[in-house]
Design an enzyme around this catalytic site. Structure first.
Site, PDB file in Angstrom:
ATOM      1  N   ASP A  70      -0.768  10.855  -2.777  1.00 51.28           N
ATOM      2  CA  ASP A  70       0.643  10.659  -3.073  1.00 51.28           C
ATOM      3  C   ASP A  70       1.143   9.220  -3.036  1.00 51.28           C
ATOM      4  O   ASP A  70       1.713   8.722  -3.998  1.00 51.28           O
ATOM      5  CB  ASP A  70       1.482  11.459  -2.088  1.00 51.28           C
ATOM      6  CG  ASP A  70       1.090  12.914  -2.031  1.00 51.28           C
ATOM      7  OD1 ASP A  70       0.010  13.268  -2.531  1.00 51.28           O
ATOM      8  OD2 ASP A  70       1.858  13.706  -1.485  1.00 51.28           O
ATOM      9  N   GLU A 102      -5.756  16.675   9.544  1.00 53.53           N
ATOM     10  CA  GLU A 102      -5.449  16.492   8.128  1.00 53.53           C
ATOM     11  C   GLU A 102      -6.081  15.201   7.604  1.00 53.53           C
ATOM     12  O   GLU A 102      -6.709  15.176   6.547  1.00 53.53           O
ATOM     13  CB  GLU A 102      -3.934  16.465   7.953  1.00 53.53           C
ATOM     14  CG  GLU A 102      -3.459  16.336   6.533  1.00 53.53           C
ATOM     15  CD  GLU A 102      -1.944  16.286   6.436  1.00 53.53           C
ATOM     16  OE1 GLU A 102      -1.431  16.236   5.300  1.00 53.53           O
ATOM     17  OE2 GLU A 102      -1.257  16.279   7.495  1.00 53.53           O
ATOM     18  N   SER A 140      -2.724  23.901  -4.864  1.00 54.74           N
ATOM     19  CA  SER A 140      -3.749  24.102  -5.883  1.00 54.74           C
ATOM     20  C   SER A 140      -5.121  23.550  -5.493  1.00 54.74           C
ATOM     21  O   SER A 140      -6.093  24.293  -5.396  1.00 54.74           O
ATOM     22  CB  SER A 140      -3.286  23.464  -7.191  1.00 54.74           C
ATOM     23  OG  SER A 140      -4.285  23.477  -8.168  1.00 54.74           O
ATOM     24  N   TRP A 141      -5.219  22.221  -5.294  1.00 54.73           N
ATOM     25  CA  TRP A 141      -6.574  21.723  -5.022  1.00 54.73           C
ATOM     26  C   TRP A 141      -7.000  22.050  -3.602  1.00 54.73           C
ATOM     27  O   TRP A 141      -8.195  22.166  -3.335  1.00 54.73           O
ATOM     28  CB  TRP A 141      -6.734  20.258  -5.402  1.00 54.73           C
ATOM     29  CG  TRP A 141      -6.154  19.152  -4.569  1.00 54.73           C
ATOM     30  CD1 TRP A 141      -5.016  19.155  -3.845  1.00 54.73           C
ATOM     31  CD2 TRP A 141      -6.720  17.840  -4.434  1.00 54.73           C
ATOM     32  NE1 TRP A 141      -4.809  17.926  -3.265  1.00 54.73           N
ATOM     33  CE2 TRP A 141      -5.845  17.093  -3.609  1.00 54.73           C
ATOM     34  CE3 TRP A 141      -7.863  17.214  -4.929  1.00 54.73           C
ATOM     35  CZ2 TRP A 141      -6.091  15.762  -3.276  1.00 54.73           C
ATOM     36  CZ3 TRP A 141      -8.107  15.882  -4.600  1.00 54.73           C
ATOM     37  CH2 TRP A 141      -7.231  15.176  -3.785  1.00 54.73           C
TER      38      TRP A 141
END
Length: 537
Positions: free
Chosen positions: A224, A452, A84-85
């Site tokens: 997370d 990342e 989603s984001w």
């Protein structure tokens, strides 16, 4: 011409000869609403250097390689579905290549929206084997467990959410080519869905009665395994590690990833939420997070501007965003810590850990002056070291006992949060500091092949490379020149891919001089005039 060449061949100073939908030229530094807020809008075009040109080509090829035909995966191996984001940040970068593709990115995500308004954090690709990612669709069981909440029947999704960057992304994508957007009815289609998304968060997720949205799982906030969650997570009895298989460890080093104990608690929370039919209310984990709410506020301002573009009044949404800003300050600002802290809704207490989430509200234009000053001191101070000891913004307190420069959100620097902080610096007129952070982000992205996340001190790559939001936000930073307030959209960001003549023959040898790069951007400051293998990612 192959698709990668078509995608990357742009910014040459001439327009696409096959372009069929014209866009107006832009020259302003943003538009001022009736409420006096500076909104996101476009401005002028500038030329890039060869180093920036090469980086642009490389970033565009990452996005082309990760494109599935309807959306972009963050990384084919580690994250083989739509997040989603991620998609919101990816669309912000894609608008510089193809506003049409950027619109499609967001529309694909919104097609999976639930009836109660939530936008799920993962939209699963049915062609990907179930064992390629955990938790897989058969864990979430969205179409059955989520039936009462209005989960779609034709696509499988997760049942939790991620930070609400989507209205902001939609507005920026629109401004990249308003002619294309209007001809396709883009904003008219996405506005009611985005409004429903905000309603869900403002009503169903106001679990603390403070007007702020609460997250019910660490994956929802996107960071997370941040130490900010350690205390409320400690109350959760973990699912035994032997009961599930972590596919993320097939693609990343265990020392860079959340621990098995973390995962056991994540799985327990997700299982309990699923077994309640994804009903909000009673939750053993509920946290009001500053970054999540700051992004909701920024998107509420953007949603107001979308309403105005569609001929409706936006003043009520701007006013709501201002009230939410006041609630954010009252509820989560800690003057002694010099940043915003998370609040554990269950205990009612502020959580003392300093995370990058507490710096993201710098994005907001209506912060009290003393709050802005405190955030700026903290950003450059010993806890985060930006402009001194660190290259990008660490995800966690450098002086904290739990700091680990390589373990996911417990210390490494991420490009999306550094991008948000860079935008915040521009919002509050800190152009020199914003330019320095921009330069560092471009250098690190180039050197790490769009990693990342990275070691905040050294810039060493961690996690996946060829990561989509890193490439996308690199494109956005490339199109903001040093000293610019960040309010430009390229009028040559077209809805097609057929501009030829570019290559990536030049290397990045000149990236150290990136402070001379001139580009164009579509993020106009919320104004310096005042106004995944089983993770959230």
């Amino acid at each position: 011409m192959d698709r990668a060449t078509q995608l990357t061949a742009r910014n040459t100073g001439h327009l696409d000869p096959v372009r069929t939908i014209s866009s107006p030229s832009f020259s302003g530094r943003g538009e001022v609403t009736a409420s006096g807020s500076v909104v996101y809008g476009p401005a002028s075009t500038k030329h890039s250097t060869s180093a920036a040109h090469s980086l642009h080509v490389r970033a565009a090829r990452v996005l082309e390689g990760n494109w599935t035909g309807t959306s972009t995966v963050p990384s084919h191996g580690l994250y083989p579905h739509q997040w989603s984001w991620d998609s919101a940040f990816i669309a912000i970068g894609l608008r510089h290549l193809s506003p049409l593709r950027a619109q499609t990115e967001l529309e694909t995500l919104l097609d999976a929206q639930w009836g109660d308004g939530r936008i799920p954090h993962i939209v699963f690709n049915p062609s990907v084997p179930l064992d390629a990612y955990f938790p897989s669709p058969d864990f979430w069981r969205s179409s059955t467990a989520g039936r009462a909440a209005g989960a779609p029947r034709t696509v499988q999704t997760s049942g939790i959410v991620q930070p609400p960057v989507h209205a902001l992304a939609a507005w920026l994508v629109h401004r990249a080519d308003p002619g294309l957007s209007r001809s396709r009815g883009f904003l008219a289609r996405v506005y009611p869905r985005l409004a429903a998304w905000h309603r869900y968060l403002l009503h169903r997720r106001d679990l603390g009665g403070s007007s702020l949205a609460a997250v019910v799982h660490p994956w929802e906030q996107g960071m997370d395994n941040s130490p900010c969650w350690d205390a409320p997570l400690a109350r959760i009895t973990p699912t035994p590690a032997r009961s599930f298989r972590r596919a993320d460890l097939d693609h990343g080093a265990a020392e860079d990833r959340p621990t098995d104990l973390d995962y056991g608690r994540y799985v327990r929370l997700a299982t309990d939420y699923r077994d309640r039919g994804y009903a909000d209310g009673a939750s053993s984990f509920a946290v009001e997070d500053p970054s999540f709410n700051a992004l909701l506020i920024a998107s509420e301002h953007a949603l107001a501007r979308i309403a105005e573009e569609l001929g409706a009044a936006g003043s009520a949404r701007h006013a709501r965003a201002e009230r939410l800003t006041a609630a954010l300050v009252e509820r989560l600002w800690d003057p002694a810590a010099g940043l915003f802290l998370c609040r554990d809704v269950t205990s009612g207490e502020l959580l003392p850990e300093r995370g990058v989430s507490g710096l993201v509200p710098l994005l907001l234009p209506d912060l009290p002056r003393e709050v802005t000053a405190g955030l700026l001191r903290t950003l450059g101070g010993a806890h985060f070291g930006v402009g001194d000891s660190t290259r990008l913004v660490p995800s966690y307190d450098l002086l904290g006992e739990a700091f680990d420069p390589h373990r996911y959100w417990r210390g490494p620097a991420w490009f999306n949060t550094s991008w948000l902080v860079e935008r915040g610096l521009r919002t509050h007129g800190e152009r020199d500091r914003a330019d320095a952070l921009r330069t560092a982000a471009l250098e690190v992205a180039a050197a790490t092949d769009f990693a990342e996340y990275v070691d905040p001190y050294t810039g060493e790559a961690c996690g996946a490379t060829g990561f989509s939001w890193t490439a996308a936000l690199t494109l956005d930073l490339l199109h903001t020149g040093p000293g610019d307030p960040g309010d430009n959209v390229s009028p040559t960001a077209l809805g097609t891919f057929d501009i030829s003549g570019l290559s990536d023959a030049s290397g990045m040898e000149g990236v150290g001089g990136m402070d001379g790069v001139r580009g164009v951007d579509g993020m106009d400051g919320v104004g310096d005039q005042g106004v995944k293998g089983g993770d959230g990612r």
